[in-house]
Design a protein around this motif. Structure first.
Motif, PDB file in Angstrom:
ATOM      1  N   SER A  19       0.831  -1.206   0.000  1.00 15.57           N
ATOM      2  CA  SER A  19       0.000   0.000   0.000  1.00 15.57           C
ATOM      3  C   SER A  19       0.866   1.258   0.000  1.00 15.57           C
ATOM      4  CB  SER A  19      -0.913   0.012   1.227  1.00 15.57           C
ATOM      5  OG  SER A  19      -1.682  -1.159   1.285  1.00 15.57           O
ATOM      6  N   SER A  20       1.908   1.248   0.784  1.00 13.31           N
ATOM      7  CA  SER A  20       2.816   2.404   0.851  1.00 13.31           C
ATOM      8  C   SER A  20       3.515   2.641  -0.485  1.00 13.31           C
ATOM      9  CB  SER A  20       3.861   2.190   1.948  1.00 13.31           C
ATOM     10  OG  SER A  20       3.257   2.181   3.204  1.00 13.31           O
ATOM     11  N   ALA A  21       3.966   1.564  -1.125  1.00 10.87           N
ATOM     12  CA  ALA A  21       4.645   1.698  -2.415  1.00 10.87           C
ATOM     13  C   ALA A  21       3.698   2.246  -3.485  1.00 10.87           C
ATOM     14  CB  ALA A  21       5.210   0.345  -2.849  1.00 10.87           C
ATOM     15  N   VAL A  22       2.458   1.748  -3.493  1.00  8.34           N
ATOM     16  CA  VAL A  22       1.479   2.215  -4.480  1.00  8.34           C
ATOM     17  C   VAL A  22       1.113   3.676  -4.200  1.00  8.34           C
ATOM     18  CG1 VAL A  22      -0.863   1.884  -5.363  1.00  8.34           C
ATOM     19  CG2 VAL A  22       0.627  -0.099  -4.968  1.00  8.34           C
ATOM     20  N   LYS A  23       0.977   4.034  -2.937  1.00  8.91           N
ATOM     21  CA  LYS A  23       0.668   5.429  -2.570  1.00  8.91           C
ATOM     22  C   LYS A  23       1.760   6.364  -3.093  1.00  8.91           C
ATOM     23  CE  LYS A  23      -0.327   8.364   1.409  1.00  8.91           C
ATOM     24  NZ  LYS A  23      -0.496   8.395   2.873  1.00  8.91           N
ATOM     25  N   LYS A  24       3.007   5.980  -2.919  1.00  9.58           N
ATOM     26  CA  LYS A  24       4.126   6.792  -3.386  1.00  9.58           C
ATOM     27  C   LYS A  24       4.050   6.975  -4.907  1.00  9.58           C
ATOM     28  CE  LYS A  24       9.176   6.943  -3.387  1.00  9.58           C
ATOM     29  NZ  LYS A  24      10.408   6.260  -3.007  1.00  9.58           N
ATOM     30  N   ILE A  36      -6.320   8.835  -4.273  1.00  2.00           N
ATOM     31  CA  ILE A  36      -5.213   8.124  -3.619  1.00  2.00           C
ATOM     32  C   ILE A  36      -5.698   7.541  -2.295  1.00  2.00           C
ATOM     33  CG2 ILE A  36      -2.971   8.348  -2.486  1.00  2.00           C
ATOM     34  CD1 ILE A  36      -2.244  10.474  -4.591  1.00  2.00           C
ATOM     35  N   LYS A  37      -6.349   8.356  -1.484  1.00  2.00           N
ATOM     36  CA  LYS A  37      -6.799   7.898  -0.166  1.00  2.00           C
ATOM     37  C   LYS A  37      -7.754   6.713  -0.283  1.00  2.00           C
ATOM     38  CE  LYS A  37      -8.997   9.320   4.103  1.00  2.00           C
ATOM     39  NZ  LYS A  37      -9.685  10.379   4.836  1.00  2.00           N
ATOM     40  N   ARG A  38      -8.750   6.813  -1.149  1.00  2.00           N
ATOM     41  CA  ARG A  38      -9.718   5.727  -1.328  1.00  2.00           C
ATOM     42  C   ARG A  38      -9.016   4.451  -1.783  1.00  2.00           C
ATOM     43  NH1 ARG A  38     -13.591   6.105  -5.250  1.00  2.00           N
ATOM     44  NH2 ARG A  38     -14.946   4.776  -4.028  1.00  2.00           N
ATOM     45  N   THR A  39      -8.124   4.587  -2.745  1.00  3.19           N
ATOM     46  CA  THR A  39      -7.421   3.428  -3.306  1.00  3.19           C
ATOM     47  C   THR A  39      -6.538   2.767  -2.255  1.00  3.19           C
ATOM     48  OG1 THR A  39      -7.454   4.431  -5.506  1.00  3.19           O
ATOM     49  CG2 THR A  39      -5.834   2.668  -5.114  1.00  3.19           C
ATOM     50  N   ILE A  40      -5.826   3.566  -1.488  1.00  6.03           N
ATOM     51  CA  ILE A  40      -4.889   3.007  -0.515  1.00  6.03           C
ATOM     52  C   ILE A  40      -5.639   2.375   0.658  1.00  6.03           C
ATOM     53  CG2 ILE A  40      -2.994   3.543   1.053  1.00  6.03           C
ATOM     54  CD1 ILE A  40      -2.456   3.429  -2.130  1.00  6.03           C
ATOM     55  N   VAL A  41      -6.749   2.952   1.077  1.00  2.00           N
ATOM     56  CA  VAL A  41      -7.553   2.318   2.135  1.00  2.00           C
ATOM     57  C   VAL A  41      -8.017   0.940   1.666  1.00  2.00           C
ATOM     58  CG1 VAL A  41      -9.754   2.422   3.385  1.00  2.00           C
ATOM     59  CG2 VAL A  41      -8.272   4.426   3.314  1.00  2.00           C
ATOM     60  N   ALA A  42      -8.552   0.871   0.450  1.00  2.00           N
ATOM     61  CA  ALA A  42      -9.040  -0.410  -0.087  1.00  2.00           C
ATOM     62  C   ALA A  42      -7.896  -1.413  -0.215  1.00  2.00           C
ATOM     63  CB  ALA A  42      -9.717  -0.186  -1.440  1.00  2.00           C
ATOM     64  N   LEU A  43      -6.777  -0.968  -0.767  1.00  2.00           N
ATOM     65  CA  LEU A  43      -5.635  -1.857  -0.956  1.00  2.00           C
ATOM     66  C   LEU A  43      -5.084  -2.338   0.384  1.00  2.00           C
ATOM     67  CD1 LEU A  43      -3.455  -3.325  -2.532  1.00  2.00           C
ATOM     68  CD2 LEU A  43      -2.256  -1.128  -2.782  1.00  2.00           C
ATOM     69  N   TYR A  44      -4.941  -1.446   1.347  1.00  2.00           N
ATOM     70  CA  TYR A  44      -4.410  -1.828   2.653  1.00  2.00           C
ATOM     71  C   TYR A  44      -5.291  -2.899   3.305  1.00  2.00           C
ATOM     72  CZ  TYR A  44      -2.981  -1.746   7.507  1.00  2.00           C
ATOM     73  OH  TYR A  44      -2.561  -2.134   8.756  1.00  2.00           O
ATOM     74  N   GLU A  45      -6.595  -2.697   3.292  1.00  2.72           N
ATOM     75  CA  GLU A  45      -7.512  -3.672   3.889  1.00  2.72           C
ATOM     76  C   GLU A  45      -7.371  -5.035   3.209  1.00  2.72           C
ATOM     77  OE1 GLU A  45      -9.150  -3.311   6.578  1.00  2.72           O
ATOM     78  OE2 GLU A  45      -9.801  -1.245   6.801  1.00  2.72           O
ATOM     79  N   ALA A  46      -7.272  -5.034   1.896  1.00  2.00           N
ATOM     80  CA  ALA A  46      -7.151  -6.295   1.153  1.00  2.00           C
ATOM     81  C   ALA A  46      -5.797  -6.953   1.411  1.00  2.00           C
ATOM     82  CB  ALA A  46      -7.353  -6.034  -0.340  1.00  2.00           C
ATOM     83  N   GLU A  47      -4.758  -6.143   1.500  1.00  2.00           N
ATOM     84  CA  GLU A  47      -3.416  -6.662   1.783  1.00  2.00           C
ATOM     85  C   GLU A  47      -3.365  -7.309   3.167  1.00  2.00           C
ATOM     86  OE1 GLU A  47       1.154  -4.869   2.001  1.00  2.00           O
ATOM     87  OE2 GLU A  47      -0.494  -3.543   1.438  1.00  2.00           O
ATOM     88  N   VAL A  48      -3.944  -6.647   4.163  1.00  2.00           N
ATOM     89  CA  VAL A  48      -3.972  -7.205   5.519  1.00  2.00           C
ATOM     90  C   VAL A  48      -4.796  -8.490   5.553  1.00  2.00           C
ATOM     91  CG1 VAL A  48      -4.804  -6.807   7.879  1.00  2.00           C
ATOM     92  CG2 VAL A  48      -3.450  -5.057   6.715  1.00  2.00           C
ATOM     93  N   ASN A  49      -5.849  -8.565   4.749  1.00  2.00           N
ATOM     94  CA  ASN A  49      -6.633  -9.801   4.699  1.00  2.00           C
ATOM     95  C   ASN A  49      -5.790 -10.981   4.240  1.00  2.00           C
ATOM     96  OD1 ASN A  49      -9.002  -8.764   5.712  1.00  2.00           O
ATOM     97  ND2 ASN A  49     -10.020  -8.586   3.736  1.00  2.00           N
TER      98      ASN A  49
END
Length: 136
Positions: A19-24, A36-49
């Motif tokens: 998520s951090s790399a994609v945000k950058k 960016i915020k919406r995308t990173i929230v969604a990606l972070y949640e999926a990554e943690v899953n």
């Protein structure tokens, strides 16, 4: 642009690194901060899953002039009832995952709320694919 990242089960130390790399990258591309915020929230949640529930997974990120497409493919137990899993507060997280502050049952609902389009397919005993689409 195409990126690929590997995620391992139980690797909470590195959970969020994709998520951090994609945000950058999105910031470097001057993408709208709200997107960016919406995308990173969604990606972070999926990554943690993946970290919390699967054995391992791969995250594919494709960015073009019109959209951000993210596909997370994991090898894991799968989701027996996707509709149930989408309900706020429903969780199958282990006690140890909950003790770390994860597993509140908000991951999939947060992904849905921060995606223009969300597709989830899963096969019990095989794994799950989550596809997140956001317009630029």
């Amino acid at each position: 642009m195409h990126f690929e990242y590997q995620v391992e089960s139980g690797d909470f130390l590195n959970a969020g690194s994709t998520s951090s790399a994609v945000k950058k990258t999105l910031k470097q591309l001057n993408v709208n901060p709200t997107i960016i915020k919406r995308t990173i929230v969604a990606l972070y949640e999926a990554e943690v899953n993946i970290v919390a529930h699967a054995y391992r997974g791969t995250i594919y990120v494709d960015i073009d002039e019109q959209s951000i497409n993210i596909r997370l493919v994991d090898e894991g137990p799968g989701i027996p009832d996707i509709d149930q899993a989408m309900q706020e507060g429903f969780s199958t997280a282990s006690v140890s995952v909950r003790e770390m502050g994860f597993g509140a049952g908000m991951g999939l609902p947060n992904i849905k709320n921060n995606s223009d389009k969300l597709t989830i397919t899963s096969e019990v005993g095989k794994g799950t694919t989550v596809e997140i689409y956001n317009k630029l």
